[in-house]
Design a protein around this motif. Structure first.
Motif, PDB file in Angstrom:
ATOM      1  N   SER A   1      -7.717 -25.153  21.804  1.00 28.82           N
ATOM      2  CA  SER A   1      -7.356 -24.807  20.428  1.00 28.82           C
ATOM      3  C   SER A   1      -7.359 -23.283  20.313  1.00 28.82           C
ATOM      4  O   SER A   1      -7.649 -22.574  21.285  1.00 28.82           O
ATOM      5  CB  SER A   1      -8.317 -25.439  19.414  1.00 28.82           C
TER       6      SER A   1
ATOM      7  N   ARG B   1     -11.182 -22.916  17.372  1.00 29.95           N
ATOM      8  CA  ARG B   1     -11.083 -23.500  16.034  1.00 29.95           C
ATOM      9  C   ARG B   1     -12.230 -24.471  15.759  1.00 29.95           C
ATOM     10  O   ARG B   1     -12.816 -24.469  14.667  1.00 29.95           O
ATOM     11  CB  ARG B   1      -9.749 -24.230  15.863  1.00 29.95           C
TER      12      ARG B   1
ATOM     13  N   THR C   1     -12.220 -27.611   9.841  1.00 31.00           N
ATOM     14  CA  THR C   1     -11.317 -27.153  10.898  1.00 31.00           C
ATOM     15  C   THR C   1      -9.858 -27.516  10.614  1.00 31.00           C
ATOM     16  O   THR C   1      -8.962 -27.035  11.305  1.00 31.00           O
ATOM     17  CB  THR C   1     -11.724 -27.731  12.257  1.00 31.00           C
TER      18      THR C   1
ATOM     19  N   ARG D   1     -10.004 -21.590  10.628  1.00 29.15           N
ATOM     20  CA  ARG D   1     -10.201 -21.391  12.058  1.00 29.15           C
ATOM     21  C   ARG D   1     -10.967 -20.097  12.302  1.00 29.15           C
ATOM     22  O   ARG D   1     -11.079 -19.230  11.421  1.00 29.15           O
ATOM     23  CB  ARG D   1      -8.873 -21.350  12.814  1.00 29.15           C
TER      24      ARG D   1
ATOM     25  N   THR E   1     -13.985 -15.946   9.957  1.00 26.91           N
ATOM     26  CA  THR E   1     -13.020 -17.038   9.955  1.00 26.91           C
ATOM     27  C   THR E   1     -11.818 -16.688   9.080  1.00 26.91           C
ATOM     28  O   THR E   1     -11.797 -15.678   8.376  1.00 26.91           O
ATOM     29  CB  THR E   1     -13.661 -18.358   9.477  1.00 26.91           C
TER      30      THR E   1
END
Length: 332
Positions: free
Chosen positions: A75, A93, A116, A120, A136
């Motif tokens: 991810s 993520r 999520t 992310r 984030t």
């Protein structure tokens, strides 16, 4: 060659033209990346690391040999840092992972308390005590669900997650002053760099304040030859950052085609044109830490912009007079 235009409208008061300087930028290689971020120089390996968030890939380069290795992730890798015991700590993520070796297994460390599906990991790095801090990004761009977290796994303890700042859209610009008493962070959408008094012994941030406020993005602004000549002025918004040994804060201005250097008191002391409209994050490297590396982005940019700035998405480098702080290692 950089277009000979003035991409630097004032952030409130007019910027002194004497503060604008030219650096001799070079591309690390001809390769371009969709969303380059999180560069750091590994002093033991003498390698440069960074990520392409959009391509879900980590890169590392031997800048002396001109080689680049890639490692696909399951991810998006928002950020990463070197570990004192070898390998990397990586924010994906869906959690924080530990890689003991390049292209090795990804061992789960912990998860961060966010959804999520719409949030992310983004910009982050380790503090001088070895905690891994992660900002984030709120993909809804409206819910203000982004935040700044630290992960403390020192001495083999059960990882402790602490939330320090919230109510943000895009966490970026994390850095600490050389004396470790000031922490910097920004919510890019706010166009403001913030600062806090920092106590790394207790892992607390206090006395929040605005370090520098940039002018907002004009409604409907997009890059064009007209905007580059200041028909529609916009100086960009603060993205990733690094600090030099004099305590100056270097920040990339996304959509601003510039890198700014601020004194510890918040004064803009220099700004430098960049070979991409969207620089994303600087770091200091090389044996003397006087090589400045800069990642950039090309994802979502217009055909006109990419024609004018074909190296958008490259990693750039230049030499500077003042060395930067060495990367902090993750402790576990």
């Amino acid at each position: 060659m950089l277009p000979q235009t003035n991409p630097f409208p004032g952030d409130g008061p007019a910027v002194d033209p004497s503060q604008t300087h030219t650096l001799q930028w070079q591309t690390l290689n001809p390769l371009t990346y969709q969303l380059g971020e999180s560069p750091f120089w590994h002093p033991l390996e003498q390698l440069l690391y960074w990520v392409d968030i959009a391509a879900k890939t980590i890169m590392r380069a031997n800048v002396y040999m001109g080689t680049v290795e890639t490692w696909e992730m399951p991810s998006e890798p928002g950020c990463l840092a070197p570990a004192a015991l070898g390998g990397l700590v990586i924010a994906l993520r869906n959690g924080i992972f530990r890689a003991r070796e390049w292209r090795g297994g990804l061992d789960p460390v912990t998860t961060l308390p966010y959804d999520t599906g719409s949030v992310r990991a983004n910009d982050g790095k380790c503090d001088p005590r070895g905690r891994f801090w992660v900002g984030t990004l709120d993909e809804t761009k409206t819910a203000h669900a982004a935040a700044l977290y630290s992960v403390d796994a020192r001495s083999g303890r059960v990882p402790q997650v602490q939330r320090h700042v919230g109510d943000a859209l895009t966490g970026n610009g994390l850095a600490w002053s050389p004396d470790e008493r000031t922490a910097y962070w920004t919510d890019t959408a706010s166009h403001a760099i913030r600062a806090w008094d920092c106590d790394l012994q207790t892992n607390t941030l206090t006395a929040p304040r605005t370090f520098h406020q940039f002018a907002p993005k004009p409604a409907g602004w997009t890059w064009s030859p007209a905007s580059a000549s200041n028909a529609v002025p916009y100086g960009g918004r603060p993205d990733g950052a690094a600090v030099d040994v004099q305590g100056h804060y270097w920040v990339a201005l996304y959509e601003g085609q510039r890198l700014c250097r601020f004194a510890p008191d918040g004064r803009l002391v220099a700004q430098y044109p960049t070979p991409a409209v969207c620089p994303t994050m600087p770091c200091f490297g090389g044996e003397d830490l006087k090589t400045l590396y800069l990642t950039s982005a090309r994802r979502g940019r217009s055909a006109d912009e990419l024609a004018a700035f074909p190296d958008s998405g490259c990693v750039f480098s230049t030499r500077v007079d003042v060395p930067g702080l060495a990367v902090n290692m993750y402790q576990d």
